[in-house]
Write a protein that holds these residues in place. Structure first.
Motif, short mmCIF file in Angstrom:
data_model
loop_
_atom_site.label_atom_id
_atom_site.label_comp_id
_atom_site.label_asym_id
_atom_site.label_seq_id
_atom_site.Cartn_x
_atom_site.Cartn_y
_atom_site.Cartn_z
N UNK A 669 0.85 -1.20 0.00
CA UNK A 669 0.00 0.00 0.00
C UNK A 669 0.89 1.24 0.00
N UNK A 670 1.28 1.63 -1.19
CA UNK A 670 2.10 2.83 -1.35
C UNK A 670 1.89 3.37 -2.76
N UNK A 671 2.37 4.57 -2.98
CA UNK A 671 2.30 5.17 -4.31
C UNK A 671 0.88 5.33 -4.81
N UNK A 672 0.64 5.02 -6.09
CA UNK A 672 -0.70 5.21 -6.69
C UNK A 672 -1.78 4.42 -5.96
N UNK A 674 -1.89 3.69 -2.72
CA UNK A 674 -2.21 4.43 -1.50
C UNK A 674 -3.12 5.61 -1.82
N UNK A 675 -2.81 6.35 -2.87
CA UNK A 675 -3.63 7.50 -3.24
C UNK A 675 -5.04 7.06 -3.62
N UNK A 676 -5.13 5.97 -4.37
CA UNK A 676 -6.44 5.49 -4.80
C UNK A 676 -7.30 5.06 -3.62
N UNK A 677 -6.70 4.39 -2.66
CA UNK A 677 -7.45 3.93 -1.48
C UNK A 677 -7.86 5.11 -0.61
N UNK A 679 -8.49 8.13 -1.54
CA UNK A 679 -9.56 8.91 -2.19
C UNK A 679 -10.95 8.34 -1.91
N UNK A 680 -11.03 7.05 -1.71
CA UNK A 680 -12.36 6.43 -1.48
C UNK A 680 -12.55 6.01 -0.03
N UNK A 681 -11.63 6.43 0.86
CA UNK A 681 -11.80 6.13 2.28
C UNK A 681 -11.56 4.69 2.64
N UNK A 682 -10.67 4.01 1.89
CA UNK A 682 -10.42 2.59 2.13
C UNK A 682 -8.95 2.35 2.47
N UNK A 683 -8.28 3.38 2.98
CA UNK A 683 -6.85 3.29 3.19
C UNK A 683 -6.42 2.70 4.51
N UNK A 684 -7.34 2.30 5.37
CA UNK A 684 -6.97 1.71 6.65
C UNK A 684 -7.57 0.31 6.75
N UNK A 685 -6.97 -0.57 7.55
CA UNK A 685 -7.56 -1.90 7.71
C UNK A 685 -8.93 -1.86 8.38
N UNK A 686 -9.18 -0.79 9.13
CA UNK A 686 -10.50 -0.70 9.78
C UNK A 686 -11.58 -0.40 8.75
#
Length: 858
Positions: A669-672, A674-677, A679-686
Motif C-alpha cells: 500500500x504505497x504510491x498510486x 495508497x492515493x487510490x485507497x 480517495x475512497x476512504x479505504x486506506x486503513x484496515x479498519x
C-alpha cells in the motif's frame, strides 16, 4: 352422429394437452440450453429460431405421408410418442452437452460463429421432437376429418392447440417448474404426450369411417401465392411478438413472469381468433385481404397500447397483483394483433388443405417465416431503427402484403390500405421514444441494441446514470466512490494479485480499480454490448482504463466465459446482478459458482456482490446456501453504508484460506495504490474490514437448511420477482443482519504476526459498534435541506459516534463537510463543530486544518 361428435370433441381436448406440452417444451428448452450456449440475446433468439425451423422441416417432410395414410390416428399416436420420448432423453442430453457447447462457442466468439453454432446445436438437439411437433396439427386435422366427417376443422383444432399452448406458458412458469425444476417439468410434459398417444392408439381400435375428400379450391389464392402469404404472416407475426416483448421489457418488471404474461396473451388472442374463424369463417366468403388489413390496423393499435401500459399496470396492480397487472399490460399491446392473426392463419390454413396434403406445407411455410423472425427483427431491425419504428414497419409489412393479396381476385378497397399507410408513417414520424429524461434532467444517449435498450440519463444535479431497459440503474458518476470500492475492497484481500476477472463492467468504475494495483492484468466481461457503447459518457469514472494494455474489456456471457476460458485467476469479482431480472438468477447457481472455483489459481479468491435492496432475506439465505455449497468457508461483508441501496458481498478463497492482515495491508500500500485507497476512504484496515458481518459458521447458521439454487431448479428465478414486489425498505434487512451477527475480529482477518493484535481487535470491534450506531442514525434521521437545522440534528450524534470509534471515517468526513457548508452563514456554529470534532479525534489534523483555512489561527 353422437359418437362422431363425442370423439371429435375428445380430439380437441387431446390437441389442447398437446399444446400445453409443446409450448412448455419451448420455454424449458430455451432456459436449459442457455446455460451452455449463453444468455446473450443472440443465443436465445437462435434457440427460438431452431425450434420453429424444426417445426417447419417436420411439417414439410411429413405433409403427404400424413395426408395420404389410411390410418392418420396411428401417425398421430406415433408423433406424440416421439415427442415425449425425445423430451425425456433431453433430460440427460442437454446437461451433458452444455459444457461442450460452451467450449465449442468459446469465450470470445464472433457474431457469425455464435449465431451459427447456437442455431445449429439447438436445431440438431431438438429436431426429433420439433419435427414431430410440426406434423401433429396436420395429423390431428386428418383424424378429425375421418371421425367427424368434415374437412373444416382446422380453425377449431388450431384454437384448441393454441389455448393449450397458453396454458402451457402459464403452468410451466407459474406452477410446475418452480416446484419440480426443469427436468421434472419435462417428465410432466412428456406424460401429456403419452396421454395423447394412448388416446390415439385406443381410437385406432374403433372402426373409422372414410373421411371426406376435398377438391382443390381454384377460386382462392393460387397455391404459390398462398404459401407466400403464409410465410410472410409467420415472419411478421412472430416478428411483431419479438419487438413487442422488447418494448414491454422497458415498461414491465422484465422478470420470468413478464415474459410468460406476454406469451400467454399472444397465444390467447391467437386461440380466440382461430375459434372465431371456425364459428363464422365459412359465412364470410373471400376475406384474406380484409383479415390482413385487420392485422395491420390492430398492430398499429398495439403500438399505441405500448404508451398506455405503464399507467395501466400501475392502476390495476394494487388490486390484481403484479402478475395479473402485467397480463393486462401485455394485452394492450398484443391481444388484438394476435386475435386478427389467429383468424388469418385459420383462413389460410383451411384454403391450403387438399386431399393429398397441403396443410403441412402451409404450416411449414408459416413456421419458416417464424424461424427467420428473430433474426430479421431482433438482430437487424431493432438495432437499426429502434423498437417503435420496427413495430410500425411490421404493420407496414402487413400493409404491403395486403396490397399484394388484393391483386388477386379478392380485391379490397385501396382506401383501406392508404389509411393504414398513413397510420404507419405517422407512428414512425411522430411517436416519441420510450425512454424519458428524468425530472429536471436530460436523456444523453439512447441505444436500441440486439440485447437490450440501454440509455444514459443526466439528473438535475448533473450526475450521469447508466440505465438498462429504463428500469435497472447500473451505476453512474454519482456512485463513483461506491463502485470503485467494490473493486478495491476485494483486490486488497489478495496479497499479490496478478490476474483478475471482472464479471460485469457497467460504467467501468469498479473494473478501473485494477489499474491502481501494480503488476495486475485484469479482464472485464460484459454481457450487453450496448453497455460498452456508453463507456465514453463515463470517462471520468474509468479514466484509468485507457492508455494501459493491462486492462482488457470483452463482450460475452459470464457463465460461458468461466467454462470456456482456461485462464486461472487470482481474483474473480462478480457484479451486483439484479436477482429478479430474467436470466440473472442463473448467475447465482451452484453450478456457476463451481465453474468459477475451477478458474481460481492457488490462493485465489472469489467475491459475489449482492444488491440487498433488491433481495428479501429468504432469497438472500438461498443464495448464501448455494454459495457455501461450493465455498464452505465463505465470509459475508456489508459493502457500503447506503441505506437506500445497501450492498453485501460474499467472499471466499478457493481453499477457504483466511486473509492475513500483514499480507493485505503491508508494504504494497504505497504510491498510486495508497492515493487510490485514500480517495475512497479505504486506506486503513479498519475501513477495509469495517463492513465484516459473519464468518463461515455464523453464515451457515443464518442460511439454515433448505433448497439450493441450481441450473435445474433455479429458485431465485421464481422467488426473487415476488420478493422484489414486497416493497419493504432495505433498512429493515440491514437491521436484521446486524442483530443476527455478532462478529469477532479473528473471523474477519488473521492477525498472525501482527504486533499489537489486542489493540487492533479492540479498535475493530469499536468500529463495528460505531457502524451500527451510524446506520441507526441514518434510519432515524430525515434530511430537511436546511443546513443549520440538519447540522444541529446530526452533528452531536456523529460526534458521539466518533467518540465510540475515532477510526470511523464515515462519520468524520460528513462533519467536515457540514462545517464548511455552514461556515458562511453561522461561523460560530462551524467553529464549535470543528473544535468538538478535534477533541473527539485528536489524532487527525483535518479538523484543525479546516479551522485554520476558514477562520485563521485560534
Amino acid at each position: 352422429m353422437t359418437t362422431r361428435r363425442g370423439a371429435a370433441s375428445l380430439l380437441h381436448g387431446v390437441v389442447f394437452f398437446s399444446g400445453i406440452a409443446g409450448l412448455g417444451y419451448q420455454v424449458i428448452w430455451v432456459r436449459m440450453l442457455s446455460t451452455g450456449l449463453g444468455h446473450e440475446v443472440f443465443a436465445v433468439l437462435a434457440i427460438v429460431a431452431a425450434f420453429f425451423g424444426g417445426l417447419a422441416l417436420g411439417a414439410l417432410v411429413l405433409d403427404r405421408r400424413v395426408a395420404q395414410t389410411a390410418r392418420p390416428v396411428l401417425w398421430y399416436a406415433g408423433l406424440e410418442a416421439i415427442i415425449g420420448l425425445w423430451a425425456v432423453a433431453l433430460v440427460w442430453v442437454i446437461p451433458s452437452v452444455n459444457d461442450g457447447l460452451a467450449l465449442l462457442i468459446g469465450p470470445m466468439p464472433s457474431e457469425i460463429w455464435r449465431w451459427s453454432t447456437s442455431f445449429g446445436a439447438a436445431f440438431l438437439l431438438l429436431l426429433p421432437a420439433t419435427a414431430a411437433m410440426g406434423a401433429t396439427l396436420p395429423a390431428a386435422e386428418r383424424v378429425f376429418a375421418s371421425i367427424a366427417g368434415s374437412t373444416r376443422g382446422i380453425g377449431g383444432l388450431y384454437a384448441a392447440n393454441a389455448t393449450g399452448a397458453m396454458a402451457g406458458a402459464l403452468l410451466t412458469i407459474f406452477v410446475i417448474a418452480p416446484q419440480i425444476g426443469f427436468s421434472g417439468t419435462l417428465w410432466v410434459l412428456a406424460a401429456l404426450n403419452a396421454i395423447c398417444a394412448i388416446w390415439a392408439l385406443l381410437q385406432s381400435q374403433v372402426p373409422q369411417p372414410n373421411g371426406p375428400t376435398l377438391r382443390a379450391d381454384r377460386t382462392a389464392l393460387r397455391e404459390n401465392g398462398l404459401l407466400i402469404v403464409l410465410f410472410a404472416t409467420g415472419l411478421l407475426g412472430i416478428g411483431y411478438e419479438v419487438a413487442a416483448v422488447r418494448a414491454l421489457a422497458q415498461i414491465l418488471e422484465n422478470t420470468v413472469y413478464s415474459f410468460a404474461a406476454a406469451l400467454a396473451v399472444y397465444l390467447l388472442g391467437t386461440a380466440l381468433g382461430a375459434a372465431i374463424w371456425q364459428a363464422f369463417g365459412p359465412r364470410l366468403g373471400r376475406v384474406v385481404p380484409w383479415l390482413i388489413a385487420g392485422v395491420s390496423v390492430s398492430s398499429l393499435g398495439g403500438i399505441g397500447g405500448v404508451y398506455l401500459v405503464g399507467g395501466s399496470v400501475g392502476a390495476v396492480e394494487p388490486v390484481l397483483g403484479t402478475a395479473m397487472a402485467e397480463i393486462v399490460g401485455a394485452g394492450l399491446v398484443l391481444f388484438l394483433p394476435s386475435l386478427a392473426s389467429g383468424m388469418l392463419f385459420a383462413e389460410l390454413a383451411q384454403r391450403a388443405r387438399r386431399a393429398d396434403g397441403g396443410l403441412g406445407t402451409a404450416f411449414a411455410a408459416n413456421a419458416l417465416g417464424a424461424a427467420l423472425a428473430p433474426v430479421v427483427v431482433g438482430v437487424v431491425l431493432i438495432p437499426a431503427i429502434g423498437v417503435i419504428p420496427t413495430l410500425a414497419s411490421l404493420s407496414a409489412g402487413y400493409l404491403a402484403l395486403g396490397f399484394w393479396a388484393s391483386a388477386h381476385p379478392e380485391r379490397a378497397p385501396a382506401i383501406v390500405f392508404a389509411c393504414l399507410a398513413g397510420g404507419a408513417i405517422a407512428v414512425v414520424a411522430l411517436a416519441p421514444g420510450l425512454s424519458q429524461a428524468p425530472a429536471g434532467g436530460r436523456l444523453v444517449q439512447s441505444i436500441d441494441g440486439v440485447s437490450a435498450h440501454v440509455s444514459v440519463t443526466e439528473d438535475a444535479g448533473g450526475e450521469k446514470w447508466l440505465v438498462v431497459n429504463d428500469s435497472h440503474v447500473m451505476g453512474g458518476t454519482g456512485s463513483y466512490r461506491l463502485d470503485r470500492i467494490q473493486g478495491h475492497a476485494i483486490l486488497m484481500q489478495h496479497p499479490e494479485p496478478r490476474q483478475a476477472l471482472f464479471l460485469g463492467v457497467g460504467t467501468g468504475a469498479t473494473f478501473a480499480a485494477a489499474a491502481a494495483h501494480p503488476d495486475l492484468a485484469a479482464t472485464g466481461v460484459e454481457l450487453l454490448p450496448e453497455v460498452l457503447e456508453t463507456l465514453p459518457e463515463f470517462a471520468e469514472a474509468h479514466a484509468e482504463i485507457t492508455g494501459t494494455g493491462a486492462l482488457d474489456l470483452h463482450i460475452g456471457d459470464a457463465r460461458r466465459w468461466v467454462r470456456a476460458d482456461p485462464t486461472l485467476y487470482d481474483v474473480i469479482i462478480a457484479d451486483t446482478y439484479h436477482p429478479a431480472k430474467d436470466g440473472a438468477a442463473m448467475l447465482y447457481t451452484v453450478e456457476h459458482f463451481a465453474a468459477i472455483k475451477a478458474r481460481l489459481a492457488d490462493g485465489g479468491i472469489f467475491a459475489q456482490w449482492l444488491p440487498l435492496h433488491q433481495l428479501d432475506l429468504p432469497t438472500l439465505k438461498l443464495i448464501v446456501r448455494s454459495f457455501q455449497a461450493v465455498f464452505p468457508r465463505a465470509r459475508l461483508q456489508l459493502g457500503n453504508l447506503n441505506l437506500r441501496t445497501p450492498l453485501l458481498v460474499l467472499v471466499s478463497g478457493r481453499d477457504g484460506d483466511q486473509p492475513r492482515l500483514r499480507d493485505v495491508m503491508g508494504d504494497r500500500v504505497r504510491g498510486p495504490l495508497r492515493d487510490a485507497l485514500d480517495r475512497i476512504g479505504l486506506g486503513t484496515p479498519f475501513a477495509l474490514y469495517g463492513g465484516f458481518l459473519a464468518g463461515p459458521d455464523a453464515l451457515r447458521t443464518f442460511a439454515e437448511d433448505g433448497p439450493l439454487n441450481t441450473d435445474d431448479l433455479p429458485h431465485v428465478l421464481f422467488e426473487a420477482p415476488q420478493a422484489q414486489s414486497a416493497g419493504k425498505p432495505p433498512i429493515d434487512r440491514v437491521a436484521a443482519l446486524l442483530r443476527t451477527f455478532q462478529p469477532e475480529p479473528e473471523q474477519a482477518v488473521s492477525l498472525d504476526g501482527i504486533s499489537g493484535a489486542d489493540a487492533f481487535r479492540d479498535r475493530l470491534q469499536r468500529y463495528w459498534l460505531a457502524r451500527t450506531a451510524f446506520l441507526k442514525l441514518g434510519a432515524e434521521t430525515r434530511i430537511t435541506g436546511n443546513p443549520g437545522a440538519d447540522v444541529r440534528a446530526l452533528a452531536p450524534r456523529l460526534v458521539e459516534i466518533l467518540q465510540i470509534s475515532p477510526d470511523f471515517d464515515p462519520a468524520y468526513a460528513p462533519l467536515l463537510q457540514m462545517a464548511r457548508r455552514i461556515s458562511q452563514t453561522d461561523s460560530k456554529a462551524a467553529k464549535v463543530l470543528l473544535r468538538a470534532l478535534d477533541r473527539a479525534v485528536p489524532g487527525r489534523a483535518d479538523a484543525r486544518r479546516l479551522y485554520r483555512d476558514l477562520f485563521g489561527a485560534g
